[in-house]
Design a protein around this motif. Structure first.
Motif, PDB file in Angstrom:
ATOM      1  N   ALA A 116       0.839  -1.193   0.000  1.00 34.20           N
ATOM      2  CA  ALA A 116       0.000   0.000   0.000  1.00 34.20           C
ATOM      3  C   ALA A 116       0.878   1.248   0.000  1.00 34.20           C
ATOM      4  N   PHE A 117       1.939   1.220   0.810  1.00 31.95           N
ATOM      5  CA  PHE A 117       2.911   2.315   0.854  1.00 31.95           C
ATOM      6  C   PHE A 117       4.311   1.769   0.643  1.00 31.95           C
ATOM      7  N   ARG A 118       5.113   2.516  -0.095  1.00 32.55           N
ATOM      8  CA  ARG A 118       6.558   2.285  -0.163  1.00 32.55           C
ATOM      9  C   ARG A 118       7.246   3.589   0.222  1.00 32.55           C
ATOM     10  N   VAL A 119       8.118   3.507   1.187  1.00 33.33           N
ATOM     11  CA  VAL A 119       8.797   4.691   1.730  1.00 33.33           C
ATOM     12  C   VAL A 119      10.286   4.515   1.509  1.00 33.33           C
ATOM     13  N   ARG A 120      10.925   5.523   0.928  1.00 38.69           N
ATOM     14  CA  ARG A 120      12.349   5.435   0.604  1.00 38.69           C
ATOM     15  C   ARG A 120      13.098   6.688   1.054  1.00 38.69           C
ATOM     16  N   GLY A 121      14.088   6.476   1.909  1.00 35.14           N
ATOM     17  CA  GLY A 121      14.990   7.558   2.305  1.00 35.14           C
ATOM     18  C   GLY A 121      14.300   8.742   2.952  1.00 35.14           C
ATOM     19  N   LEU A 122      13.263   8.480   3.744  1.00 35.68           N
ATOM     20  CA  LEU A 122      12.429   9.561   4.268  1.00 35.68           C
ATOM     21  C   LEU A 122      13.127  10.299   5.414  1.00 35.68           C
ATOM     22  N   THR A 123      13.272  11.600   5.263  1.00 40.18           N
ATOM     23  CA  THR A 123      13.814  12.439   6.331  1.00 40.18           C
ATOM     24  C   THR A 123      12.867  13.597   6.596  1.00 40.18           C
ATOM     25  N   LYS A 124      12.926  14.092   7.834  1.00 39.73           N
ATOM     26  CA  LYS A 124      12.175  15.278   8.200  1.00 39.73           C
ATOM     27  C   LYS A 124      12.967  16.060   9.236  1.00 39.73           C
ATOM     28  N   GLY A 135      13.363  12.408   0.505  1.00 39.63           N
ATOM     29  CA  GLY A 135      12.867  11.053   0.392  1.00 39.63           C
ATOM     30  C   GLY A 135      11.559  10.996  -0.378  1.00 39.63           C
ATOM     31  N   LYS A 136      11.059   9.782  -0.571  1.00 41.97           N
ATOM     32  CA  LYS A 136       9.843   9.583  -1.358  1.00 41.97           C
ATOM     33  C   LYS A 136       8.875   8.655  -0.641  1.00 41.97           C
ATOM     34  N   VAL A 137       7.587   8.951  -0.821  1.00 40.94           N
ATOM     35  CA  VAL A 137       6.518   8.086  -0.336  1.00 40.94           C
ATOM     36  C   VAL A 137       5.602   7.783  -1.515  1.00 40.94           C
ATOM     37  N   PHE A 138       5.386   6.492  -1.773  1.00 40.63           N
ATOM     38  CA  PHE A 138       4.471   6.064  -2.823  1.00 40.63           C
ATOM     39  C   PHE A 138       3.254   5.413  -2.186  1.00 40.63           C
ATOM     40  N   PHE A 139       2.070   5.842  -2.601  1.00 41.12           N
ATOM     41  CA  PHE A 139       0.843   5.132  -2.262  1.00 41.12           C
ATOM     42  C   PHE A 139       0.437   4.372  -3.515  1.00 41.12           C
ATOM     43  N   ARG A 140       0.595   3.049  -3.452  1.00 44.19           N
ATOM     44  CA  ARG A 140       0.416   2.219  -4.642  1.00 44.19           C
ATOM     45  C   ARG A 140       1.310   2.756  -5.755  1.00 44.19           C
ATOM     46  N   ASP A 141       0.760   3.250  -6.854  1.00 49.42           N
ATOM     47  CA  ASP A 141       1.628   3.705  -7.942  1.00 49.42           C
ATOM     48  C   ASP A 141       1.776   5.223  -8.000  1.00 49.42           C
ATOM     49  N   SER A 142       1.263   5.922  -6.987  1.00 55.77           N
ATOM     50  CA  SER A 142       1.319   7.390  -6.980  1.00 55.77           C
ATOM     51  C   SER A 142       2.372   7.878  -5.994  1.00 55.77           C
ATOM     52  N   GLU A 143       3.202   8.817  -6.432  1.00 52.53           N
ATOM     53  CA  GLU A 143       4.206   9.387  -5.536  1.00 52.53           C
ATOM     54  C   GLU A 143       3.595  10.545  -4.749  1.00 52.53           C
ATOM     55  N   LEU A 144       3.272  10.292  -3.488  1.00 51.50           N
ATOM     56  CA  LEU A 144       2.653  11.331  -2.662  1.00 51.50           C
ATOM     57  C   LEU A 144       3.569  12.521  -2.484  1.00 51.50           C
ATOM     58  N   THR A 145       4.854  12.274  -2.434  1.00 52.81           N
ATOM     59  CA  THR A 145       5.806  13.356  -2.219  1.00 52.81           C
ATOM     60  C   THR A 145       5.928  14.265  -3.431  1.00 52.81           C
ATOM     61  N   GLY A 146       5.280  13.908  -4.527  1.00 54.42           N
ATOM     62  CA  GLY A 146       5.232  14.791  -5.684  1.00 54.42           C
ATOM     63  C   GLY A 146       3.954  15.607  -5.747  1.00 54.42           C
ATOM     64  N   PHE A 147       3.034  15.377  -4.774  1.00 58.31           N
ATOM     65  CA  PHE A 147       1.751  16.081  -4.776  1.00 58.31           C
ATOM     66  C   PHE A 147       1.887  17.466  -4.151  1.00 58.31           C
ATOM     67  N   ASP A 148       1.122  18.425  -4.680  1.00 56.86           N
ATOM     68  CA  ASP A 148       1.008  19.713  -4.008  1.00 56.86           C
ATOM     69  C   ASP A 148      -0.085  19.615  -2.939  1.00 56.86           C
TER      70      ASP A 148
END
Length: 240
Positions: free
Chosen positions: A10-18, A69-82
């Motif tokens: 459902a989610f793929r998380v890669r290199g996530l920093t905050k 970093g990047k977060v994908f929900f299924r095939d959508s990259e959430l981190t690319g959303f405004d």
């Protein structure tokens, strides 16, 4: 996307920093998190205060932006959303349950749940949602007429009424005693089993881990460990 796990991610998380703040005042809440969360599972996040659990949950739910970093929900990259895209994601896919119920005091349980169904494409009826959490007989009661546990179960019903793909729970039993907390967890467990809702739950109570498919430990902004349960305990058998 298929993984080594037998379900879809459902989610793929890669290199996530905050990072919050700048310079000497900067606080690094997440330090390079890599994870997959799978369709239909219950995941419990544990770890001390300040370990990054809530930050991670808020980013999954589109309430916060990562530093990198990047977060994908299924095939959508959430981190690319405004912000507009994240609002649409939350509305269509995510239900939230927090420690405090945030019910509107002037509305009945049914009316509190209906607030969500009115903006959803394929909602449950408020009656069905309240039945799922064991409150069908309290539908016409106002929050002041409900116990804390009942109010929290109304909050769960409200979160799942739009049939979200994801249910994110941040300390949903933190303000409740053990007997009441078991009822709330039972409602969350039933929703997961009957609707197949992928559920991520933060807790400081290690006993709750027994209800999970996986337990993910956070420490100092990183994933410190992942434990897979061979079989989930019925909520009533948790040793609180």
């Amino acid at each position: 996307m298929k993984t080594g796990h037998d379900k879809m991610a459902a989610f793929r998380v890669r290199g996530l920093t905050k990072v919050y703040g700048d310079g000497d005042l900067a606080v690094q809440a997440l330090r390079g998190v890599d994870l997959e969360l799978y369709d239909g599972e219950i995941v419990v996040l544990v770890g001390p205060s300040g370990s990054g659990k809530s930050t991670f949950l808020n980013i999954l739910g589109g309430l916060d932006h990562p530093t990198s970093g990047k977060v994908f929900f299924r095939d959508s990259e959430l981190t690319g959303f405004d912000d507009k895209g994240l609002t649409g994601f939350r509305r269509a896919h995510v239900g939230f349950v927090f420690q405090f119920y945030n019910l509107i005091s002037s509305l009945t349980a049914t009316e509190n749940v209906d607030l969500v169904t009115e903006i959803s494409d394929h909602p449950l009826t408020a009656t069905h949602a309240l039945d799922l959490v064991g409150l069908g007989d309290r539908a016409d009661h106002f929050p002041a007429q409900l116990s804390g546990g009942e109010q929290q179960r109304v909050a769960v019903a409200r979160a799942i009424a739009k049939q979200p793909d994801i249910l994110l729970c941040d300390e949903p039993t933190g303000a409740l005693d053990s007997e009441t907390g078991i009822l709330v967890l039972g409602a969350i467990d039933r929703v997961n089993r009957e609707l197949g809702t992928t559920t991520v739950l933060i807790t400081h109570n290690a006993a709750i881990s027994g209800m999970a498919d996986r337990v993910i430990s956070f420490a100092d902004g990183r994933v410190a460990g992942i434990e897979t349960n061979g079989s989930r305990l019925p909520v009533q058998e948790l040793s609180w």
